[in-house]
Design an enzyme around this catalytic site. Sequence first.
Site, PDB file in Angstrom:
ATOM      1  N   TYR A 149      85.054  24.294  73.199  1.00  8.33           N
ATOM      2  CA  TYR A 149      84.693  23.298  74.214  1.00  8.33           C
ATOM      3  C   TYR A 149      85.795  22.273  74.512  1.00  8.33           C
ATOM      4  O   TYR A 149      85.639  21.433  75.368  1.00  8.33           O
ATOM      5  CB  TYR A 149      83.430  22.552  73.790  1.00  8.33           C
ATOM      6  CG  TYR A 149      83.489  21.966  72.391  1.00  8.33           C
ATOM      7  CD1 TYR A 149      84.172  20.779  72.148  1.00  8.33           C
ATOM      8  CD2 TYR A 149      82.862  22.603  71.317  1.00  8.33           C
ATOM      9  CE1 TYR A 149      84.244  20.243  70.876  1.00  8.33           C
ATOM     10  CE2 TYR A 149      82.929  22.068  70.029  1.00  8.33           C
ATOM     11  CZ  TYR A 149      83.611  20.896  69.820  1.00  8.33           C
ATOM     12  OH  TYR A 149      83.685  20.353  68.562  1.00  8.33           O
TER      13      TYR A 149
ATOM     14  N   ARG B 222      89.204  12.455  67.236  1.00 12.06           N
ATOM     15  CA  ARG B 222      88.850  13.413  66.195  1.00 12.06           C
ATOM     16  C   ARG B 222      89.829  14.578  66.276  1.00 12.06           C
ATOM     17  O   ARG B 222      89.684  15.451  67.126  1.00 12.06           O
ATOM     18  CB  ARG B 222      87.414  13.894  66.432  1.00 12.06           C
ATOM     19  CG  ARG B 222      86.774  14.606  65.251  1.00 12.06           C
ATOM     20  CD  ARG B 222      85.511  15.326  65.685  1.00 12.06           C
ATOM     21  NE  ARG B 222      85.829  16.588  66.329  1.00 12.06           N
ATOM     22  CZ  ARG B 222      85.040  17.205  67.216  1.00 12.06           C
ATOM     23  NH1 ARG B 222      83.895  16.671  67.579  1.00 12.06           N
ATOM     24  NH2 ARG B 222      85.419  18.357  67.746  1.00 12.06           N
TER      25      ARG B 222
ATOM     26  N   HIS C  28      84.529  19.253  64.609  1.00 16.67           N
ATOM     27  CA  HIS C  28      83.497  18.285  64.222  1.00 16.67           C
ATOM     28  C   HIS C  28      83.218  18.350  62.719  1.00 16.67           C
ATOM     29  O   HIS C  28      83.244  17.351  62.013  1.00 16.67           O
ATOM     30  CB  HIS C  28      82.207  18.553  65.007  1.00 16.67           C
ATOM     31  CG  HIS C  28      81.038  17.797  64.495  1.00 16.67           C
ATOM     32  ND1 HIS C  28      80.958  16.428  64.586  1.00 16.67           N
ATOM     33  CD2 HIS C  28      79.923  18.202  63.855  1.00 16.67           C
ATOM     34  CE1 HIS C  28      79.824  16.022  64.024  1.00 16.67           C
ATOM     35  NE2 HIS C  28      79.189  17.078  63.576  1.00 16.67           N
TER      36      HIS C  28
HETATM   37  C1  LIG Z   1      69.444  12.313  64.831  1.00 19.68           C
HETATM   38  C2  LIG Z   1      70.500  13.355  64.793  1.00 19.68           C
HETATM   39  N1  LIG Z   1      70.633  14.203  65.814  1.00 19.68           N
HETATM   40  C3  LIG Z   1      71.548  15.166  65.795  1.00 19.68           C
HETATM   41  C4  LIG Z   1      72.394  15.291  64.736  1.00 19.68           C
HETATM   42  C5  LIG Z   1      73.430  16.411  64.698  1.00 19.68           C
HETATM   43  N2  LIG Z   1      74.768  15.853  64.806  1.00 19.68           N
HETATM   44  C6  LIG Z   1      75.512  15.628  63.702  1.00 19.68           C
HETATM   45  S1  LIG Z   1      76.938  14.867  64.070  1.00 19.68           S
HETATM   46  C7  LIG Z   1      76.603  14.890  65.707  1.00 19.68           C
HETATM   47  C8  LIG Z   1      77.601  14.295  66.675  1.00 19.68           C
HETATM   48  C9  LIG Z   1      77.961  12.902  66.295  1.00 19.68           C
HETATM   49  O1  LIG Z   1      78.953  12.426  67.156  1.00 19.68           O
HETATM   50  P1  LIG Z   1      79.505  10.968  66.991  1.00 19.68           P
HETATM   51  O2  LIG Z   1      78.373  10.009  66.889  1.00 19.68           O
HETATM   52  O3  LIG Z   1      80.465  10.738  68.092  1.00 19.68           O
HETATM   53  O4  LIG Z   1      80.214  10.927  65.580  1.00 19.68           O
HETATM   54  P2  LIG Z   1      81.454  11.822  65.103  1.00 19.68           P
HETATM   55  O5  LIG Z   1      80.866  13.074  64.529  1.00 19.68           O
HETATM   56  O6  LIG Z   1      82.314  12.041  66.274  1.00 19.68           O
HETATM   57  O7  LIG Z   1      82.099  11.025  64.034  1.00 19.68           O
HETATM   58  C10 LIG Z   1      75.384  15.461  65.964  1.00 19.68           C
HETATM   59  C11 LIG Z   1      74.786  15.641  67.298  1.00 19.68           C
HETATM   60  C12 LIG Z   1      72.211  14.401  63.674  1.00 19.68           C
HETATM   61  N3  LIG Z   1      72.960  14.458  62.576  1.00 19.68           N
HETATM   62  N4  LIG Z   1      71.278  13.441  63.730  1.00 19.68           N
END
Ligand SMILES: Cc1ncc(C[n+]2csc(CCOP(=O)(O)OP(=O)(O)O)c2C)c(N)n1
Lengths: 357, 357, 347, 347
Positions: free
Chosen positions: B269, B256, B260
């Site tokens: 971080y 990434r 985020h």
């Molecule tokens: C059930 C749930 N918990 C928390 C979140 C908040 N949240 C949004 S994206 C994220 C991180 C996702 O990381 P990853 O699965 O690695 O996907 P990336 O964003 O890196 O594509 C979090 C914790 C959410 N959207 N849904």
Amino acid sequence: MGVAATFQIESLQYLGADGKPVGELPEAFADPRALLPLFKQMLFVRQFDGKAIALQRTGKLGTYASCLGHEATHVGIGASMEPEDVFAPSYREYGAQIVRGVRLREILMYWGGDERGNDFQVPRHDFSWCVPIATQCLHAAGAALAFKLRGEKRVAVTCCGDGGSSKTDTYAAINSAGAYTLPFVQCIINNGWAISVPRSAQTGARTLAQKGIAGGLHCLQVDGNDLFAVMEGMRRAMERARNGEGGSVIEFMTYRLHDHTTADDARRYRDEAEVKAAWQRDPMTRLRAYVTAQGLWDEAQEKAWADECGKHIDEEINAYLELPVQPVEAMFDYLYADMPPDVMEQRSAVLAAEGRA
Amino acid sequence: MGVAATFQIESLQYLGADGKPVGELPEAFADPRALLPLFKQMLFVRQFDGKAIALQRTGKLGTYASCLGHEATHVGIGASMEPEDVFAPSYREYGAQIVRGVRLREILMYWGGDERGNDFQVPRHDFSWCVPIATQCLHAAGAALAFKLRGEKRVAVTCCGDGGSSKTDTYAAINSAGAYTLPFVQCIINNGWAISVPRSAQTGARTLAQKGIAGGLHCLQVDGNDLFAVMEGMRRAMERARNGEGGSVIEFMTYRLHDHTTADDARRYRDEAEVKAAWQRDPMTRLRAYVTAQGLWDEAQEKAWADECGKHIDEEINAYLELPVQPVEAMFDYLYADMPPDVMEQRSAVLAAEGRA
Amino acid sequence: MSAVLETQTMAGSKPAAKTETPAAITLIEAITQALAWEMRHDDSVLVLGEDVGVNGGVFRATAGLQATFGPERVLDTPLDETTIAGLTVGLAAQGMRPVAEAQFDGFVYPMVDHIVCHAARMRYRTRGRLHCPMVLRVPWGGGIRAPEHHSEANEAIFTNVPGLRVVMPSSPARAYGLLLAAIRDEDPVIYMEPKRIYRQYKELVPDDGEALPLDVCYVLRDGSDVTLVTWGAQVKETLEAAEKLAGEGISADVIDVATLKPLDFATIAESVAKTGRCVIVHEAPKTAGFGAEIAARLASESMYDLLAPVERVTGYDTHIPLFRLEMKYLPNVDKIIAAAKRTLAHS
Amino acid sequence: MSAVLETQTMAGSKPAAKTETPAAITLIEAITQALAWEMRHDDSVLVLGEDVGVNGGVFRATAGLQATFGPERVLDTPLDETTIAGLTVGLAAQGMRPVAEAQFDGFVYPMVDHIVCHAARMRYRTRGRLHCPMVLRVPWGGGIRAPEHHSEANEAIFTNVPGLRVVMPSSPARAYGLLLAAIRDEDPVIYMEPKRIYRQYKELVPDDGEALPLDVCYVLRDGSDVTLVTWGAQVKETLEAAEKLAGEGISADVIDVATLKPLDFATIAESVAKTGRCVIVHEAPKTAGFGAEIAARLASESMYDLLAPVERVTGYDTHIPLFRLEMKYLPNVDKIIAAAKRTLAHS
Ligand SMILES: Cc1ncc(C[n+]2csc(CCOP(=O)(O)OP(=O)(O)O)c2C)c(N)n1
Ligand SMILES: Cc1ncc(C[n+]2csc(CCOP(=O)(O)OP(=O)(O)O)c2C)c(N)n1
Ligand SMILES: [Mg+2]
Ligand SMILES: [Mg+2]
């Protein structure tokens, strides 16, 4: 075209279905007498189980989940733990719990519709029975996390079934144990059936032990009807955990010889021939053959032990049957440490209605 | 002491970080020109992504999740599917969606706070963006089950992140795909971070591909910044699925490169050095080097294509910006097929308050 | 929205004559009958859940269906409620009409996420492009001496959630007609089954494929002094209470809400306009139970009709105890009568 | 149970003088302050959740805590809410005092199973042998232009569940005192944080470790014509409405419920006894929202005090829209004033 990772899952078996060793026995059982107390516990558990079923059949107990056929696995798990460890059972592992100190009357109280059954006098810190499948696995992981954070050398051990191995909570527990390197042992007790659903319908995974690979845990498959294999598998997992090397998943291969619970009728979905075949691998017969062959056990001893067990079981049953029902206010008294006014008011109204205000 | 099972996870890489092949290329790309449309899509996606971020920075878009650095993985996934297949994305895989027909204005509408963004004109049957992490994986499994039950030769493809691979829903989807032998492809897009949580904190598993072992699926790890590896990995998984051989889990190793979302500040971080190093593996640079070396691409072409993309993107942005806000009754009109009287009454009251009764 | 007045009172729980009729069936048999009817007439309907296949469900609601329709229409799932809910959403969004079973009310919680975030929102989120025509069947309520987590009354988990319908039959005929309607509805329906009265009595339920409306309360008994409002298994106790009150010269309207969401408040309001008094009876804990919504509507829309404070006879604000004490927890005929009389002390 | 009368009105949202005071802090800073205080004074307190560590939470509620207390007291979890909830139950049952964070209200649903079946029942089930002293912090509510699922008002999921406490602060001081109380409470507390007012204004919150009671409503403004009852972020709009009403000669009591469960109904009843009129304001959908419980209590315990039908100004019975329309969905000052005036049309 490289190889990102390879995995191998060991399987443990020491005793053939005929009770004869199929190779060298684990070191801990170099002296076969070490086995005897465990064998006797298994006999005790089986006798109790039969009596509990009878109690249910005669209307003196609610729905009851029999542990028939699981004795080696259950007793072996319990016997592998230290008192200060924490056990988070599902609802069937009486053998493990009894070894840890849970009383028969408590088991009966629970299935007899009385919450006091969960108030184990020993062990105070173990989790109680858990009906929502596999949720206990995460509680064990939480307990293991508490041990690790406090620097305690304790291990959290939990069980789920072959059905329970499909539950997302099991996966979550396995994953957390791996992520935090927790002193955690996930026992998957594969008894072939989740009520009417056979193991083959739960997952496309070849073994249930390999569920642990998803979380980077140590994985092992053991013959759950072979007490040696159970003890040796648990020893390895407990040692790893206590040494800070992290969690394990052990699949115990056993069989549910009874209906799922007394409310179930397995003939609706399960072939009698399969059950008959499973009796050939009965952990009790197998171990009895072994200890008898070792000259450690005979019919007279079995009879005497059965009588002793019977007496104790009857005492416990009587204690259960004589237990007066909880006073109605019990349904309010254990809800909060500080009873909120509204709850207090409802409690008072109930007492008033009973003329006990 | 036998062996219950062994597993091996293959990894795929064809293009080095310098854009030079590290071995024989996949058959499908024997003619390297096959690559060009995909490379152009990647450029298009990257340009759009930059403009979307700019829109957010100038207050014309809500929180936006950039896909910078994921272009090879995203475009490759989308390009591997047939129109009749179903895609269940998380919230970041615009590249895959654009290839499937989703319009930029729809992406912008969604992040611009307008539900109409989810009303894709093409593909009508794909799932919309999914915010509750990994829940879409189970919807894909359900779609795959529908295909199988109806005897359709369609495949359901879904994505989650490295964070999402910890979510119990992912496990449930993998397990169901294995239990029912579904035409299902679980893409795990490992971009190193789940907001502020690094991949290493998500799990003790060595690879994320091995999550599939828990459900008996085919597992593969591919270099997600190498379009060849992405396409070849997907080809294998799609073929298996379409031939009724069951589901796959593919871990795409990427990074990434942006925060985020626009609401995040990764500097809190994440080490800048890590990001810099990741730029060295940028899928775009790598592929550009390759097509340039093949004589398929040059600066003039890049410039012309960038202009063409720019024009189209601006048109879409304008369409988005000019879109009038939905009428207030829209918040009632899509809730039920048959609007219940109470909802109808609230709708009328709102219209009345707006003087539109 | 008009209330349907039934002549049959059900107060005596076993109408012996009807039990003899060959086609008279229990509430749970009516559920099976509705499932079979709809599966025969709509290929997209399928049933999934734990043990619903060869075992026919732990309560036998799907008994015989797999034998009749095959394992591709009646699917045992892996043991995971998240899986069931998520697959169901995916199936429904892609053209099937899944009827999922939660084995017991206490196991519905892991389904909440997919129901609330997806089933209830799919149409809304996509402006109608995708939607979720699905039913979640939930054996509901206490009083059957079952183990822990087998006796919950948790309808309030769903009633605040937009996009859902929540239905609870209390007779074989309503079980049949409401389930047909639920399956045919284009939106997700939580269909809660009062397991305590699964086999309470039989009645003739013609297998005619006739659905009932999903937004109508049923006036089961006509009175003028007090309105008794309830749903599910408590319909039995409430009718008994009305019968006993009649013996004391007090006549009660008895309303089976049947469709909690959307609520046919008009029928309740009409009754309260007549009686001026209302007792709401439900098994769930009192605080923020669905009874609160009905009382709240009365407080705002029927305030001038009320001659007495609204009474709620409910489960207490504690967990339903294990079975030795559970009958002390549940509403019963005496508690309902007492509450009705309290309302009558006002004039 | 006595109501606490605050002198500060908050109607003007930024008391400029206070903002200058070095120790004046926002609501979210008050949360951080409470967490830090309690972690300093009780080793068994730990914080866990997604991104709570080095990132300090997506809202910065745990900012700096990991640096101060170390990664063994402030734990980032794998991305799974089931995991967070289940670990929290296990930790709490084995002697820790975990404070778990749900990143957003819309992600709380996968936690429901462990909260309802275990946290809320552990003490009850084991007759007090084990219990769950835990807090679940849930950023709550809409109005911040966030993506889907980031704006839910889902307190009704919890208010019908026995064994839980449900708390929602609406000022920095109450956030501090209520969070301390929640952590110290021996039972599970759902602590919902109105994210829209996280940084709305600052006030002086002495870091003295003083907890507030978990069962007290706050009378924020004293009036005699109508009672306005609300909680969370809508306290702001409600106070503004009261201020405007005052300009028209209408004086309103404004009550911040603050502790939804257990509910301090006495404070509300006392106010309604005085005013005879009640408007309940909340963000959640109307039907079966927690406002229904308050209205229901009024219908049964305050019926004779009511001079007008109880009004509810709430979210509509639909999902909160994405942000372009969300302000149309939420209650606002005008809607509250209109409802108050409707009650005043009755005498
Ligand atoms: C059930 C749930 N918990 C928390 C979140 C908040 N949240 C949004 S994206 C994220 C991180 C996702 O990381 P990853 O699965 O690695 O996907 P990336 O964003 O890196 O594509 C979090 C914790 C959410 N959207 N849904
Ligand atoms: C969450 C949940 N869903 C469903 C059930 C109902 N149920 C009780 S036991 C059981 C089967 C369990 O099978 P398995 O995990 O193999 O354990 P076993 O009973 O064989 O020991 C089911 C479905 C439950 N208790 N909890
Ligand atoms: Mg089993
Ligand atoms: Mg990621």
